[in-house]
Design a protein around this motif. Structure first.
Motif, mmCIF file in Angstrom:
data_model
loop_
_atom_site.group_PDB
_atom_site.id
_atom_site.type_symbol
_atom_site.label_atom_id
_atom_site.label_comp_id
_atom_site.label_asym_id
_atom_site.label_seq_id
_atom_site.Cartn_x
_atom_site.Cartn_y
_atom_site.Cartn_z
ATOM 1 N N GLY A 16 7.673 -1.066 -4.269
ATOM 2 C CA GLY A 16 6.523 -1.827 -4.766
ATOM 3 C C GLY A 16 6.155 -3.008 -3.895
ATOM 4 O O GLY A 16 5.419 -3.902 -4.321
ATOM 5 N N GLY A 18 4.181 -3.345 -1.361
ATOM 6 C CA GLY A 18 2.743 -3.507 -1.067
ATOM 7 C C GLY A 18 2.382 -3.561 0.410
ATOM 8 O O GLY A 18 1.213 -3.765 0.750
ATOM 9 N N TYR A 19 3.342 -3.363 1.299
ATOM 10 C CA TYR A 19 2.989 -3.371 2.728
ATOM 11 C C TYR A 19 1.953 -2.274 3.056
ATOM 12 O O TYR A 19 1.159 -2.419 3.978
ATOM 13 N N VAL A 41 0.638 5.577 -5.655
ATOM 14 C CA VAL A 41 2.044 5.940 -5.870
ATOM 15 C C VAL A 41 2.456 5.550 -7.296
ATOM 16 O O VAL A 41 3.123 6.313 -8.000
ATOM 17 N N SER A 77 9.882 1.678 3.691
ATOM 18 C CA SER A 77 10.781 2.664 3.047
ATOM 19 C C SER A 77 10.425 4.094 3.428
ATOM 20 O O SER A 77 10.971 5.043 2.848
ATOM 21 N N ILE A 79 7.996 6.025 2.739
ATOM 22 C CA ILE A 79 7.562 6.872 1.618
ATOM 23 C C ILE A 79 6.431 7.789 2.119
ATOM 24 O O ILE A 79 5.483 7.302 2.743
ATOM 25 N N ILE A 81 3.499 8.762 1.449
ATOM 26 C CA ILE A 81 2.483 8.393 0.443
ATOM 27 C C ILE A 81 1.406 9.468 0.300
ATOM 28 O O ILE A 81 1.053 9.859 -0.826
HETATM 29 S S1 SF4 Z 1 4.793 2.973 -0.708
HETATM 30 FE FE1 SF4 Z 1 6.099 1.860 0.744
HETATM 31 S S2 SF4 Z 1 4.882 0.087 1.437
HETATM 32 FE FE2 SF4 Z 1 3.877 0.938 -0.403
HETATM 33 S S3 SF4 Z 1 4.687 -0.285 -2.087
HETATM 34 FE FE3 SF4 Z 1 6.010 1.538 -1.928
HETATM 35 S S4 SF4 Z 1 7.689 0.954 -0.551
HETATM 36 FE FE4 SF4 Z 1 6.099 -0.619 -0.323
#
Ligand code: SF4
Ligand code: SF4
Length: 337
Positions: A16, A18-19, A41, A77, A79, A81
């Protein structure tokens, strides 16, 4: 939520932070949390756990993303996305009207534009096929002509089969895609070992069928030791999200443009390139946002007095409504004697 269940681990890894919001163009334009990678997400997580239920706003938020993958470059991380967003779409029950029409057109007519199917088969020599793809066949025939002309100048006569859509828009909108096996059958029946295409989405979709090698035309041409006559004018190369971030093809188009007299880079390039919004499913459902994304790309080129060069017919089709653009295959056709 049967598909999102497979991405539970990836969803749980999101901190979470937010990058991923830093360089998301749909967030920049739309302005709300659910226009961002993190917001989407979180929506997927909420759908999986049952904390939220599907409604129109959830469907639109999850579909209002071209799956460009730019956010993933900023996620500490790692992810996936865009995969999560695409998977969440598979669990939605509601379908946007523009997507319903496009899916019906692919299944009924074999192309996403609802055009009457045209025969595309042509004989050739050897075991190389050329797949033009729906955009070049139905909407930008100049790209198909340029590709065939380039191949002819290299003394290649690729086979073409009667094409149907590879189904990339179906996958992007979250539908099952039964198109690749049908297309693969036609190509295999023709005895093809290698399929060349200028469409990155087709490479992405068809490479899942292990019956032949699928190669993007820029990668093939970069191996050919071409003698090119340099082109006048200022060219700026724009990385397609699919060709670049999804397929990892960054150098071959640059090598070709260097041989063609040189080019300029956008400020944000390669993995960090802006998305032009040209994904067919995204653009059909959200034309205003897609148009704004195209303008963001074209504005930088205009300031430089440059013509944008793309290596993706989807980007070419979309960008040409907003300024001067060439597909790299057109550049090659002009530079090859
Ligand atoms: S997807 Fe990655 S960058 Fe975005 S909020 Fe989750 S961990 Fe952070
Ligand atoms: S894939 Fe692109 S548009 Fe979608 S959330 Fe990520 S950066 Fe934003």
């Amino acid at each position: 939520m049967k598909h999102l269940e497979d991405m539970k681990h990836e969803l749980m890894c999101c901190t979470g932070c937010g990058y991923c919001k830093q360089h998301c163009q749909t967030l920049d334009i739309g302005g709300t949390e659910t226009d961002s990678g993190r917001g989407r997400v979180f929506l997927a997580y909420g759908l999986l756990t049952g904390e939220i239920t599907e409604d129109q706003s959830v469907v639109e938020a999850l579909q209002r993303c071209p799956l460009c993958g730019r956010c993933e470059q900023d996620c500490p991380s790692t992810i996936p996305i865009s995969d999560i967003i695409q998977t969440a779409r598979r669990d939605l029950t509601a379908v946007l009207p523009a997507h319903r029409k496009m899916a019906d057109d692919i299944l009924d007519k074999g192309n996403p534009f609802g055009e009457q199917p045209v025969p595309t088969a042509r004989p050739g020599e050897g075991e190389i096929a050329f797949f033009a793809g729906c955009v070049s066949t139905y909407q930008t025939p100049e790209l198909k002509e340029a590709a065939l002309s380039v191949l002819e100048k290299l003394d290649l006569e690729p086979v073409m089969v009667d094409e149907i859509c590879c189904g990339s828009p179906l996958e992007n909108m979250g539908r099952d895609n039964g198109q690749p096996p049908l297309l693969a059958e036609r190509l295999a029946e023709a005895g093809m070992q290698t399929v060349l295409t200028a469409c990155p989405s087709a490479v992405l979709t068809l490479r899942e069928t292990p019956r032949f090698t699928v190669q993007h035309l820029t990668a093939f041409l970069a191996e050919q030791n071409l003698e090119l006559v340099p082109l006048d004018g200022v060219l700026m190369y724009h990385d397609s999200s699919v060709l670049g971030r999804k397929l990892g093809i960054y150098d071959p188009p640059r090598q070709l443009l260097q041989q063609a007299g040189g080019f300029r880079e956008f400020t944000e390039n390669r993995k960090l390139a802006l998305c032009c919004g040209g994904d067919l499913a995204f653009q059909a459902a959200f034309p205003d946002m897609a148009g704004e994304m195209a303008r963001q790309v074209m504005d930088e080129a205009r300031e430089q007095g440059a013509v944008v060069v793309t290596a993706d017919p989807h980007c070419y089709r979309h960008l040409k409504g907003h300024g001067e653009v060439l597909d790299i295959i057109q550049v090659m056709d002009r530079c090859l004697q």
